[in-house]
Design an enzyme around this catalytic site. Structure first.
Site, PDB file in Angstrom:
ATOM      1  N   HIS A  21       0.864  -1.012  -0.067  1.00  0.00           N
ATOM      2  CA  HIS A  21      -0.030  -0.122   0.114  1.00  0.00           C
ATOM      3  C   HIS A  21       0.981   1.182   0.055  1.00  0.00           C
ATOM      4  CE1 HIS A  21       0.245   0.922   4.509  1.00  0.00           C
ATOM      5  NE2 HIS A  21       0.444  -0.342   4.419  1.00  0.00           N
ATOM      6  N   ASP A  44      -0.381   4.394   0.808  1.00  0.00           N
ATOM      7  CA  ASP A  44      -0.958   5.322   1.569  1.00  0.00           C
ATOM      8  C   ASP A  44      -0.301   5.352   3.190  1.00  0.00           C
ATOM      9  OD1 ASP A  44      -2.423   2.968   2.159  1.00  0.00           O
ATOM     10  OD2 ASP A  44      -3.989   4.060   3.477  1.00  0.00           O
ATOM     11  N   GLU A  71      -5.147   1.142   2.455  1.00  0.00           N
ATOM     12  CA  GLU A  71      -5.019   0.137   3.524  1.00  0.00           C
ATOM     13  C   GLU A  71      -5.012   0.854   4.751  1.00  0.00           C
ATOM     14  OE1 GLU A  71      -3.274  -2.971   5.974  1.00  0.00           O
ATOM     15  OE2 GLU A  71      -2.791  -0.741   5.764  1.00  0.00           O
ATOM     16  N   ASP A  87       4.219  -6.496   4.283  1.00  0.00           N
ATOM     17  CA  ASP A  87       3.726  -5.309   5.093  1.00  0.00           C
ATOM     18  C   ASP A  87       3.570  -5.537   6.392  1.00  0.00           C
ATOM     19  OD1 ASP A  87       2.616  -2.702   5.560  1.00  0.00           O
ATOM     20  OD2 ASP A  87       0.480  -3.584   5.155  1.00  0.00           O
TER      21      ASP A  87
HETATM   22  N1  BES Z   1       1.401  -2.663   8.252  1.00  0.00           N
HETATM   23  C1  BES Z   1       0.166  -2.851   8.915  1.00  0.00           C
HETATM   24  C2  BES Z   1      -0.283  -4.356   9.344  1.00  0.00           C
HETATM   25  C3  BES Z   1       0.371  -4.649  10.453  1.00  0.00           C
HETATM   26  C4  BES Z   1       0.382  -4.272  11.586  1.00  0.00           C
HETATM   27  C5  BES Z   1       1.369  -5.649  10.480  1.00  0.00           C
HETATM   28  C6  BES Z   1       0.984  -4.536  12.729  1.00  0.00           C
HETATM   29  C7  BES Z   1       2.408  -5.948  11.173  1.00  0.00           C
HETATM   30  C8  BES Z   1       2.148  -5.594  12.655  1.00  0.00           C
HETATM   31  C9  BES Z   1      -1.006  -2.138   8.051  1.00  0.00           C
HETATM   32  O1  BES Z   1      -0.590  -1.180   7.261  1.00  0.00           O
HETATM   33  C10 BES Z   1      -2.324  -1.609   9.165  1.00  0.00           C
HETATM   34  O2  BES Z   1      -1.676  -0.890   9.850  1.00  0.00           O
HETATM   35  N2  BES Z   1      -3.203  -2.069   8.859  1.00  0.00           N
HETATM   36  C11 BES Z   1      -4.423  -1.649   9.507  1.00  0.00           C
HETATM   37  C12 BES Z   1      -5.721  -2.203   8.949  1.00  0.00           C
HETATM   38  C13 BES Z   1      -6.749  -1.622   9.622  1.00  0.00           C
HETATM   39  C14 BES Z   1      -7.000  -0.224   9.236  1.00  0.00           C
HETATM   40  C15 BES Z   1      -7.705  -2.279   8.752  1.00  0.00           C
HETATM   41  C16 BES Z   1      -4.284  -2.241  11.172  1.00  0.00           C
HETATM   42  O3  BES Z   1      -4.034  -3.105  11.283  1.00  0.00           O
HETATM   43  O4  BES Z   1      -4.735  -1.280  12.089  1.00  0.00           O
HETATM   44 ZN    ZN Z   2       1.118  -1.323   6.265  1.00  0.00          ZN
END
Ligand code: BES
Ligand code: ZN
Length: 455
Positions: free
Chosen positions: A86, A88, A153, A180
């Site tokens: 992503h 953003d 995302e 990610d």
């Molecule tokens: N890169 C993260 C996902 C992630 C979080 C991987 C913690 C490893 C550890 C991703 O960009 C993210 O923050 N996703 C959001 C998704 C939500 C808004 C649906 C999240 O997990 O809060």
């Molecule tokens: Zn992320």
């Protein structure tokens, strides 16, 4: 592979400089004022993919922010890999806590500091540079490769499902790779085999038409802030379990083998706690910290407001109060199920004398990888070649909505090959990217493409 790898070594500094340029674009997806920056961000990536002579490069508009798509399909008979990332980023507040400005990335201590350096621009750039390394040396990729980079995302991928339905043909592949996530620790190649899902909602408690004098009215009507706090206090029991009826009904318990695997990881719990700054650990009775964060669902209050927030004292019964609540979900909890149960519970515990409304926000489904699929061995070989160390299987407590959606839509396995670090400050001030990891990440991606060509 030798020429590819020496190209990656030789061009290392340039790759870092280029990433710096992309990070300068403040692509904060949650803030409508930054919408033009997401367009610029997507165009910046498109220009680079055009430079890399992709067969097809497209900007995919959505009802929100655009995604970028590219493909190199010149390896007949070879597998097709779909890489997702992503472009953003998260908001940057509180700005005063950043040591260097979030959108003017600095290099210190072998790290790049800035918003999005690791989540997720740096990890997208890892793949872009691995692609470049093949094209600029051997002149072709060893596999067919598709790249899709989403712009929403961080705000729950709200328009993703519609886009994926529309573009199902473009997204068809044999294997999916998402970079990610974080590694278990520095230099420890990690394949993430589980993600939690998410449900997000806002609960609004309304009382008087407008704020009332608390002397004239206090004691005679229900205070919305008091009411909301009573409700929030009822969301957990004394063992740290979520008290919403039926909340755990569809939770799949860890097997003894999975628990043993987690216990076998070199987890430094005191360091983990220290990295948070919290005075003590806290969680559901009967589970270790990693088990709690990776395999147990949660219910958290992300923010709460209402009444007088300014300087000094003001004697009022506030008109309203609200809280943003979210649940992290684990297999097989589905957002629809948990949302319905939480909504019903909130309504049932609303004290008399106030009106309670619930507004739903975005969500995402949890994911468990099919680790017996041969592609996991392929990924381990790629990691071993780049890092010279065996791979560990981990889970993450975070969510990436795309992963379950693509897995459900295609039935193909998803390799979560992340290059972040557990204390990388993602979503927080002073986000950083380990530059050695970034370099080995480019090599890992190159090895992955190469290993997949022999699948
Ligand atoms: N890169 C993260 C996902 C992630 C979080 C991987 C913690 C490893 C550890 C991703 O960009 C993210 O923050 N996703 C959001 C998704 C939500 C808004 C649906 C999240 O997990 O809060
Ligand atoms: Zn992320």
């Amino acid at each position: 592979m030798d020429t590819v790898l020496s190209f990656i070594d030789r061009e290392r500094a340039r790759f870092v400089r280029e990433l710096t340029e992309w990070v300068k674009i403040p692509a904060i997806s949650s803030d409508p004022a930054h919408a033009p920056d997401l367009v610029r961000n997507a165009e910046h990536l498109r220009a680079e993919l055009l430079r890399l002579r992709a067969d097809k490069v497209e900007i995919w508009p959505t009802a929100g922010h655009p995604a970028v798509f590219a493909e190199w399909m010149k390896a007949p008979g070879k597998p097709t890999l779909l890489v997702y990332g992503h472009h953003d980023v998260q908001p940057v507040e509180p700005l005063e806590e950043w040591v260097s400005p979030p959108f003017d990335p600095a290099i210190r201590e072998g790290r790049m500091w800035g918003r999005g350096v690791v989540d997720d621009k740096g990890q997208v750039w890892i793949h872009v540079k691995a692609i470049e390394a093949f094209l600029e040396t051997v002149g072709a990729l060893p596999i067919n490769l598709k790249l899709v980079v989403e712009g929403e995302e961080e705000i729950g991928s709200v328009n993703l499902e519609a886009l994926m339905t529309e573009k199902a043909k473009d997204l068809a592949a044999d294997v999916v790779c998402v970079s990610d996530t974080a590694m278990f620790g520095r230099g420890i190649p990690s394949l993430c085999v589980g993600l939690r899902g998410l449900v997000y909602m806002e609960v609004i408690v309304e009382g008087p038409r407008q704020d009332l004098h608390s002397g004239s009215f206090g004691g005679g009507v229900m205070n919305p802030v008091n009411a909301l706090c009573r409700m929030i206090a009822r969301l957990h029991d004394d063992d740290g379990r979520v008290a919403v009826p039926g909340f755990y009904d569809s939770v799949v318990a860890l097997t003894e083998a999975e628990r043993a695997e987690i216990r076998g990881l070199p987890f430094d719990e005191p360091a983990w706690l220290a990295s948070t700054g919290c005075p003590a650990l806290h969680g559901e009775t009967g589970y270790s910290t990693l088990e709690r964060v990776w395999s147990r669902p949660t219910l958290d209050c992300n923010g709460i407001g209402g009444g007088h927030q300014g300087e000094g004292a003001k004697t009022i019964i506030p008109a309203r109060a609200s809280a943003k609540l979210s649940c992290r979900l684990v297999p097989h909890q589905e957002p629809e199920e948990i949302e319905a149960k939480l909504c019903a519970f909130l309504t049932s515990i609303a004290p008399p004398g106030v009106a309670v409304r619930v507004v739903r926000h975005h969500g995402g489904r949890p994911y468990l990888a099919p680790t017996d699929h041969p592609v996991f061995e392929v990924a381990k070989r790629a990691f071993a070649k780049a890092f010279g160390r065996p791979t560990v299987f981990i889970r993450e407590g975070g969510s990436i909505p795309f992963v379950r959606t693509i897995a459900d839509a295609t039935g193909k396995p998803c390799l979560l090959m992340g290059f972040g670090q557990p204390d990388e400050n993602a979503h927080a001030p002073n986000e950083w990217l380990d530059l050695e990891n970034f370099h080995l990440g480019v090599k890992s991606a190159a090895h992955l493409y190469d290993e997949l060509s022999r699948l």
